[in-house]
Write a protein that holds these residues in place. Structure first.
Motif, short mmCIF file in Angstrom:
data_model
loop_
_atom_site.label_atom_id
_atom_site.label_comp_id
_atom_site.label_asym_id
_atom_site.label_seq_id
_atom_site.Cartn_x
_atom_site.Cartn_y
_atom_site.Cartn_z
N SER A 3 47.26 26.50 70.74
CA SER A 3 45.71 26.96 70.60
C SER A 3 45.14 27.08 71.82
O SER A 3 44.22 27.96 72.13
CB SER A 3 45.10 26.02 69.78
N ASP A 4 45.40 26.36 72.85
CA ASP A 4 44.71 26.50 74.25
C ASP A 4 44.98 27.91 74.81
O ASP A 4 44.39 28.69 75.44
CB ASP A 4 44.75 25.33 75.15
N LEU A 5 46.17 28.16 74.59
CA LEU A 5 46.73 29.53 75.17
C LEU A 5 46.20 30.39 74.63
O LEU A 5 45.74 31.56 75.00
CB LEU A 5 48.34 29.61 75.08
N GLU A 6 46.04 30.68 73.01
CA GLU A 6 45.62 31.40 72.37
C GLU A 6 44.02 31.62 72.80
O GLU A 6 43.52 32.89 72.84
CB GLU A 6 45.90 31.17 70.78
N LYS A 7 43.40 30.64 73.02
CA LYS A 7 41.90 30.76 73.11
C LYS A 7 41.67 31.40 74.76
O LYS A 7 40.68 32.24 74.71
CB LYS A 7 41.21 29.22 73.35
N MET A 8 42.62 31.12 75.62
CA MET A 8 42.40 31.54 76.61
C MET A 8 42.72 33.06 76.87
O MET A 8 41.94 33.68 77.40
CB MET A 8 43.68 31.04 77.75
N LEU A 9 43.69 33.56 76.18
CA LEU A 9 43.79 34.96 76.12
C LEU A 9 42.98 35.77 75.26
O LEU A 9 42.74 36.65 75.41
CB LEU A 9 45.55 35.10 75.42
N ALA A 10 42.27 34.85 74.45
CA ALA A 10 40.97 35.54 73.66
C ALA A 10 39.74 35.36 74.51
O ALA A 10 38.79 36.05 74.02
CB ALA A 10 41.16 34.85 72.40
N GLY A 11 39.80 34.97 75.59
CA GLY A 11 38.63 34.77 76.48
C GLY A 11 37.52 33.50 75.96
O GLY A 11 36.41 33.65 76.33
N GLN A 12 38.18 32.87 75.38
CA GLN A 12 37.29 31.73 74.59
C GLN A 12 37.40 30.45 75.50
O GLN A 12 38.55 30.08 76.23
CB GLN A 12 37.68 31.43 73.28
N PRO A 13 36.45 29.65 75.40
CA PRO A 13 36.62 28.28 76.09
C PRO A 13 38.11 27.35 75.69
O PRO A 13 38.35 27.52 74.78
CB PRO A 13 35.50 27.49 75.64
N HIS A 14 38.82 27.00 76.72
CA HIS A 14 40.09 26.58 76.62
C HIS A 14 40.18 25.42 77.46
O HIS A 14 39.48 25.25 78.44
CB HIS A 14 41.30 27.31 76.65
N ASN A 15 41.45 24.42 77.22
CA ASN A 15 41.80 23.40 78.21
C ASN A 15 42.81 23.64 79.14
O ASN A 15 43.86 23.75 78.75
CB ASN A 15 42.08 22.19 77.45
N PRO A 16 42.41 24.18 80.48
CA PRO A 16 43.68 24.63 81.19
C PRO A 16 44.57 23.38 81.52
O PRO A 16 45.83 23.86 82.04
CB PRO A 16 42.99 25.31 82.53
N ALA A 17 44.29 22.19 80.96
CA ALA A 17 45.18 21.02 81.47
C ALA A 17 45.91 20.97 80.26
O ALA A 17 46.63 19.73 80.28
CB ALA A 17 44.24 19.90 82.01
N SER A 18 45.84 21.65 79.33
CA SER A 18 46.92 21.28 78.13
C SER A 18 48.23 21.33 78.47
O SER A 18 48.47 21.88 79.40
CB SER A 18 46.59 22.30 77.16
N PRO A 19 49.11 20.82 77.74
CA PRO A 19 50.48 20.51 78.29
C PRO A 19 51.22 22.03 78.34
O PRO A 19 51.98 22.14 79.26
CB PRO A 19 51.28 19.85 77.20
N VAL A 20 50.77 22.97 77.60
CA VAL A 20 51.37 24.39 77.63
C VAL A 20 50.89 25.06 78.43
O VAL A 20 51.90 25.63 79.57
CB VAL A 20 51.35 24.99 76.33
N LEU A 21 49.70 25.03 78.90
CA LEU A 21 48.95 25.75 80.02
C LEU A 21 49.63 25.15 81.50
O LEU A 21 49.64 25.81 82.36
CB LEU A 21 47.73 26.02 79.85
N SER A 22 49.41 23.84 81.44
CA SER A 22 49.70 23.22 82.67
C SER A 22 51.49 23.46 83.03
O SER A 22 51.50 23.75 84.35
CB SER A 22 49.60 21.77 82.50
N GLN A 23 52.33 23.36 81.98
CA GLN A 23 53.50 23.68 82.46
C GLN A 23 53.64 25.05 82.88
O GLN A 23 54.40 25.20 84.06
CB GLN A 23 54.37 23.41 81.12
#
Length: 106
Positions: A3-23
């Motif tokens: 969900s944080d990856l989806e939010k990031m790509l959609a230009g929405q607030p997201h958590n860049p430290a989420s496990p997926v984005l961090s990895q």
């Protein structure tokens, strides 16, 4: 998809430290480091790293190095691309660089 990856790509607030984005960012940062440790004479090694760092690129890509990216995989590079020293891409959203582009030339 995370969900944080989806939010990031959609230009929405997201958590860049989420496990997926961090990895993803840690892998990109390691690839940037590895690329920067090689010189222009290490063309085979550098090309292999660029293939991993920018999986969506066309032929004729040359990056002088060092290179820095957030993720790399969200950067799309056209054919015959050249980047001079200290090429940095903040690709928390899709970044598209067209054909026959030179970055950092005088």
């Amino acid at each position: 998809m995370d969900s944080d990856l989806e939010k990031m790509l959609a230009g929405q607030p997201h958590n860049p430290a989420s496990p997926v984005l961090s990895q993803m960012s840690q892998l990109a940062h390691r690839l940037c480091r590895d690329y920067s440790l090689h010189t222009e004479t290490d063309k085979v090694e550098r090309d292999a790293i660029l293939d991993k760092l920018f999986p969506d690129h066309k032929d004729g890509i040359h990056v002088q190095g060092p290179v820095n990216v957030d993720y790399g995989k969200f950067t799309h590079i056209g054919k015959e691309f050249f980047a001079n020293f200290n090429f940095t891409v903040l690709d928390g959203a899709s970044v598209t660089i067209g054909d026959n582009v030179c970055v950092g030339l005088m």
